[in-house]
Design an enzyme around this catalytic site. Structure first.
Site, short mmCIF file in Angstrom:
data_model
loop_
_atom_site.label_atom_id
_atom_site.label_comp_id
_atom_site.label_asym_id
_atom_site.label_seq_id
_atom_site.Cartn_x
_atom_site.Cartn_y
_atom_site.Cartn_z
N THR A 222 0.81 -1.21 0.00
CA THR A 222 0.00 0.00 0.00
C THR A 222 0.85 1.27 0.00
O THR A 222 1.99 1.26 0.48
CB THR A 222 -0.90 -0.01 1.26
OG1 THR A 222 -1.50 1.26 1.43
CG2 THR A 222 -0.10 -0.31 2.53
N ASP A 223 0.26 2.36 -0.47
CA ASP A 223 0.96 3.65 -0.40
C ASP A 223 1.04 4.17 1.05
O ASP A 223 1.80 5.10 1.33
CB ASP A 223 0.28 4.69 -1.30
CG ASP A 223 -1.18 4.96 -0.95
OD1 ASP A 223 -1.72 4.31 -0.03
OD2 ASP A 223 -1.79 5.86 -1.60
N GLU A 224 0.25 3.57 1.95
CA GLU A 224 0.24 4.08 3.34
C GLU A 224 1.57 3.87 4.05
O GLU A 224 1.82 4.51 5.08
CB GLU A 224 -0.89 3.41 4.15
CG GLU A 224 -2.25 3.71 3.58
CD GLU A 224 -3.39 3.55 4.56
OE1 GLU A 224 -3.14 3.41 5.78
OE2 GLU A 224 -4.55 3.56 4.10
N TYR B 88 -1.84 -0.56 11.10
CA TYR B 88 -2.00 -1.23 9.78
C TYR B 88 -0.81 -0.91 8.88
O TYR B 88 -0.15 -1.82 8.36
CB TYR B 88 -3.31 -0.79 9.11
CG TYR B 88 -3.33 -1.09 7.62
CD1 TYR B 88 -3.39 -2.40 7.15
CD2 TYR B 88 -3.27 -0.06 6.67
CE1 TYR B 88 -3.39 -2.67 5.78
CE2 TYR B 88 -3.27 -0.33 5.31
CZ TYR B 88 -3.32 -1.64 4.86
OH TYR B 88 -3.31 -1.90 3.51
N LYS C 31 2.21 -3.32 7.33
CA LYS C 31 2.47 -3.49 5.90
C LYS C 31 3.92 -3.09 5.58
O LYS C 31 4.59 -3.74 4.76
CB LYS C 31 1.50 -2.66 5.06
CG LYS C 31 0.06 -3.12 5.06
CD LYS C 31 -0.18 -4.51 4.50
CE LYS C 31 0.02 -4.60 3.01
NZ LYS C 31 -0.41 -5.94 2.48
#
Ligand code: NAD
Ligand code: DAU
Length: 364
Positions: free
Chosen positions: A141-143, A166, A170
């Site tokens: 993810t970009d997060e 989260y 990741k």
């Protein structure tokens, strides 16, 4: 280099969730030489019935196995039996708000689970004589990059700076994937994608939650001032990018994927209200915009995400095919036409989550 094999036996993890479902359905349609084994634990977010309507031809090339990516014995016997040509790893706990209320399972699934899957893949890849064509493709993810200010974009070299349990889990899983490539040569790739929307998304997430709440005339809970920005991508575009990277990407590389479609949350809510009002026939004082409620913000709420997708465009020729308008229309159509699916996934657990997450948020 495109991998040339007559028949590819691909393990997809987490294939009963939102993106995994769309990926498998799309890949079976456009890759007639793929056989896909879908390994999914079936948590609250997984629904095996998403494949009930596959064509006979696609059904022959699809199999489902219920299992846990954290279980090494299970994974080792599966890899022994199947001899996979590649792994595409979607399985994860994926909802930021849940990671704030209960981070443990995020570490277990996203970090330990990814590590166990890497181990099983490595053992089997070595036993098979280290084939060059094998790929471990990690869906991330970009997060992991944290939050942007008003300017700039995430590139593949942006330093990791995750904000939530989260995104931290990741980020850790991405590091494990890179470590298995650097230390053991396992041919792996990572894609970091922005926010997806489309059919089969579990209605705890922003867009399906808002669509359904508008349809059912429920309150529309907007966190904080509603000015947080996400870069939205229609899920089928993400799936096509994954196939590109899986087949043509260079092991050891990371590719950012994004829609170049930045919107503030509040503008999306306005848009959804107006699009649905048009269809349902709500006008004037009856507009769904009156359902909007600004509520207590998410702690650590990232302000802005925006992807620079130059690398995947220039090196692999991928571009999104859907505009925000065509993707959103297709998504609204799907939720309006699939009330039965919606009712089947909104179990007791779902109702409990909604109560838990929203009852304690003060209306501002
Ligand atoms: P999802 O929550 O809809 O689906 C996750 C799936 O994983 C479910 O089917 C669940 O049953 C399965 N699963 C969970 N724990 C498991 C375990 N221990 N063993 C086997 N299966 C397990 O998630 P999603 O939105 O489809 O996201 C898929 C992947 O894409 C995730 O890795 C996520 O981090 C990443 N991602 C999502 C987005 C997005 O906008 N949704 C964007 C970028 C990246
Ligand atoms: O950027 C990719 C990520 O996008 C994925 O890695 C995650 O798995 C996926 O869940 C998504 O994370 P977000 O936190 O951005 O998505 P979510 O749908 O939870 O929220 C989108 C925005 O809407 C965010 O700014 C929070 C806000 N929001 C969300 C909900 C559920 C609200 O204002 N109200 C809500 O009720």
């Amino acid at each position: 280099m495109v991998c040339q094999l007559d028949r590819r036996n691909i393990l997809v993890t987490g294939g009963c969730g939102f993106i995994g479902t769309n990926f498998i359905r799309h890949a079976l349609d456009i890759r007639p030489d793929w056989h896909i084994v879908n390994l999914d634990l079936l948590t609250y977010a997984g629904n095996p019935e998403n494949f009930n309507d596959l064509s006979l031809e696609n059904k022959k090339r699809y199999s489902f196995i219920q299992g846990d990516i954290r279980d090494s014995d299970f994974l080792n016997s599966l890899f022994e039996k199947e001899s996979f040509d590649g792994v595409i790893h979607f399985a994860a706990e994926s909802h930021v708000d849940r990671s704030i209320q209960g981070p443990d399972v995020f570490v277990d699934t996203n970090v330990t689970g990814t590590f166990r899957l890497l181990e099983a893949s490595l053992v089997s890849w070595k036993k098979a004589g280290r084939p060059d064509s094998f790929r471990f493709h990690h869906i991330s993810t970009d997060e992991v990059y944290g939050s942007l200010g008003p300017d700039g974009y995430f590139t593949e070299t942006t330093p990791y700076d995750p904000s939530s349990p989260y995104s931290a889990s990741k980020a850790a899983s991405d590091h494990f994937v890179n470590a298995y490539l650097k230390t053991f040569d396992l041919p792996s790739l990572i894609t970091n994608c922005s926010n997806n929307y489309g059919p089969f998304q579990f209605p705890e997430k922003f867009i399906p939650l808002m669509i359904l709440n508008i349809m059912e005339e429920k309150q529309l809970p907007v966190y904080g001032d509603g000015k947080n920005i996400r870069d939205w991508l229609y899920v089928i575009d993400h799936c096509e990018a994954i196939i590109k990277v899986f087949e043509e990407g260079k092991p050891g590389e990371t590719y950012n994927i994004g829609g170049n479609a930045e919107y503030q949350n509040i503008d999306i809510v306005y848009l959804l209200c107006d699009m649905l009002d048009d269809r349902i026939g709500r006008f004037g004082n009856n507009s769904s915009r009156k359902l909007i409620q600004f509520v207590t913000d998410r702690p650590g709420h990232d302000r802005r995400y925006a992807i620079d997708a130059t690398k995947i465009r220039n090196e692999l020729g991928w571009m999104p095919r859907y505009t925000f308008d065509t993707g959103m229309k297709a998504t609204i159509d799907w939720y309006m036409e699939n009330v039965e699916w919606v009712n089947s996934v909104r179990s007791g657990e779902y109702r409990e989550w909604i109560k838990n997450n929203y009852d304690k948020r003060k209306v501002k």
